[in-house]
Design a protein around this motif. Structure first.
Motif, short mmCIF file in Angstrom:
data_model
loop_
_atom_site.label_atom_id
_atom_site.label_comp_id
_atom_site.label_asym_id
_atom_site.label_seq_id
_atom_site.Cartn_x
_atom_site.Cartn_y
_atom_site.Cartn_z
N GLN A 168 0.83 -1.21 0.00
CA GLN A 168 0.00 0.00 0.00
C GLN A 168 0.86 1.25 0.00
O GLN A 168 0.57 2.22 -0.72
N ALA A 169 1.93 1.25 0.80
CA ALA A 169 2.81 2.42 0.84
C ALA A 169 3.51 2.63 -0.50
O ALA A 169 3.70 3.78 -0.94
N GLN A 225 2.35 2.01 -3.35
CA GLN A 225 1.41 2.49 -4.36
C GLN A 225 1.46 4.01 -4.53
O GLN A 225 0.99 4.52 -5.55
N SER A 226 2.04 4.72 -3.59
CA SER A 226 2.20 6.16 -3.77
C SER A 226 3.12 6.46 -4.95
O SER A 226 3.00 7.51 -5.60
N GLU A 227 4.03 5.55 -5.24
CA GLU A 227 4.94 5.71 -6.38
C GLU A 227 4.48 4.92 -7.60
O GLU A 227 4.76 5.31 -8.74
N PRO A 284 0.98 3.83 -8.46
CA PRO A 284 -0.45 3.78 -8.12
C PRO A 284 -1.28 2.82 -8.97
O PRO A 284 -2.38 2.46 -8.58
#
Length: 380
Positions: free
Chosen positions: A142-143, A145-147, A149
């Motif tokens: 999940q973290a 996915q900021s890079e 997405p």
């Protein structure tokens, strides 16, 4: 002309039990045993307790748990990309040997789902996240996915698992405690760097395998480790090994001075956890488990806890306890009807197992009817 000695199935069984500390409990501490066995498979976090209970004379679960919490032992993905309990020293030494196979699994199984992801960048970002706090692989995904997405958290998390030497941190794996499967890197957890690979490291791994599982074939070693092209390693260390054959003609290798007990050596009843080393350390597992037993033990990607009678898998078991821990029942499901002396030995050792897992509880051993039909199975 020298004839290669042939070892019977029972002779191989007794050799395996001896190497696995199952022919007689060893007067060793846990660290010596775990290193001798080259790790314990512990996909289920508490498996190392039953495995060591059945192998050591004076195993103390609370003491082992404290050592585990103090980072003397770790659980990390190694052989066959599965979770094993190893000493901190072995973690640092062995993990580099299994890095390339883990990356191959990632690239072959997740290539499409990770298309466009810079895996080197992903590993760097995951290290940064791990330095903040241990996380579940889903949380890592999940973290990340900021890079990335447009990629699934599950695939990104699996990339972290396979690219980096991630250890599961306590309380998971502690005695009678549990928690989410949170991870950090071995370097962060142990405060040391992994040992750089050396030309002789793989040779040493093969010799350690043979010492704990031999006599064994090249295919056996490859099945146990998940590594390939080990024939060339056996060729390199062949001058340090003795050769045998099994009854089917397969070439086997062993340390010259390793114990090989007589085939008629008595073998005590033993209880093994799910996925125990002794069940999965060879390509040919008939030295400990008949094909019929194998089909009944491996169910839907799960290897059930088993018990041994005369050295061979003779049934499965499970432990049932009430919520307060005041009542405990060991349920035995034999694959064939045990004889009177076998039944008595199983009940005696079963009572000892109950005393280990549920001290002070009202303990009962209960028998189920032996299974009549094999169930569909699929091995991992």
């Amino acid at each position: 002309m020298t004839t290669t000695p042939v070892l019977s199935r029972r002779a191989l069984n007794r050799a395996l039990l001896d190497r696995q500390l199952l022919l007689a409990r060893a007067p060793w501490d846990a660290a010596r045993a775990v290193e001798h066995l080259v790790g314990l498979q512990t996909q289920i976090p508490g498996n190392h307790y039953t495995a060591l209970f059945s192998r050591l004379e004076d195993f103390r679960a609370e003491e082992f748990s404290r050592s585990f919490e103090a980072r003397a032992f770790v659980r990390i993905s190694l052989h066959r990309s599965t979770i094993h309990t190893v000493t901190a020293r072995d973690c640092l030494a062995l993990r580099p040997l299994f890095a390339a196979p883990a990356e191959r699994v990632l690239r072959s199984n997740y290539a499409a789902r990770l298309a466009g992801v810079d895996l080197d960048r992903l590993a760097e970002r995951a290290r940064e996240l791990a330095a903040r706090e241990p996380c579940t692989f889903h949380a890592f995904g999940q973290a990340l996915q900021s890079e990335w997405p447009h990629h699934e958290a599950q695939a990104l998390g699996m990339a972290v698992r396979l690219l980096l030497p991630m250890v599961q941190v306590p309380p998971r794996g502690l005695w009678r405690r549990g928690g989410a499967a949170r991870h950090t890197t071995a370097q962060l957890w142990l405060g040391e760097e992994l040992a750089p690979p050396t030309p002789g490291a793989l040779d040493e791994l093969v010799l350690r395998y043979v010492g704990a599982f031999g006599p064994a074939s090249v295919k056996d070693a490859q099945t146990w480790s998940g590594l390939t092209r080990l024939r060339e390693v056996f060729d390199r260390v062949g001058h340090r090994l003795r050769r045998f054959r099994d009854e089917g003609g397969t070439e086997l290798f062993d340390l010259p001075d390793a114990p090989r007990p007589d085939a008629d050596t008595p073998a005590p009843v033993r209880f093994l956890p799910d996925y125990d080393n002794v069940l999965i350390g060879h390509a040919d597992r008939t030295r400990v488990m008949a094909d019929e037993a194998r089909r009944r033990v491996w169910l839907a990607n799960r290897a059930l806890p088993t018990f041994l009678v005369d050295g061979f898998v003779a049934g499965t078991w499970r432990l049932e306890t009430d919520r307060r821990g005041t009542e405990a029942t060991l349920v035995l499901a034999p694959l064939r009807r045990p004889g009177r002396s076998e039944r008595a030995a199983l009940e005696e050792e079963g009572a000892r197992l109950l005393g280990f897992h549920a001290p002070g509880a009202s303990a009962t051993v209960r028998w189920e009817e032996e299974s009549q039909e094999p169930r569909e199975s699929q091995e991992t």
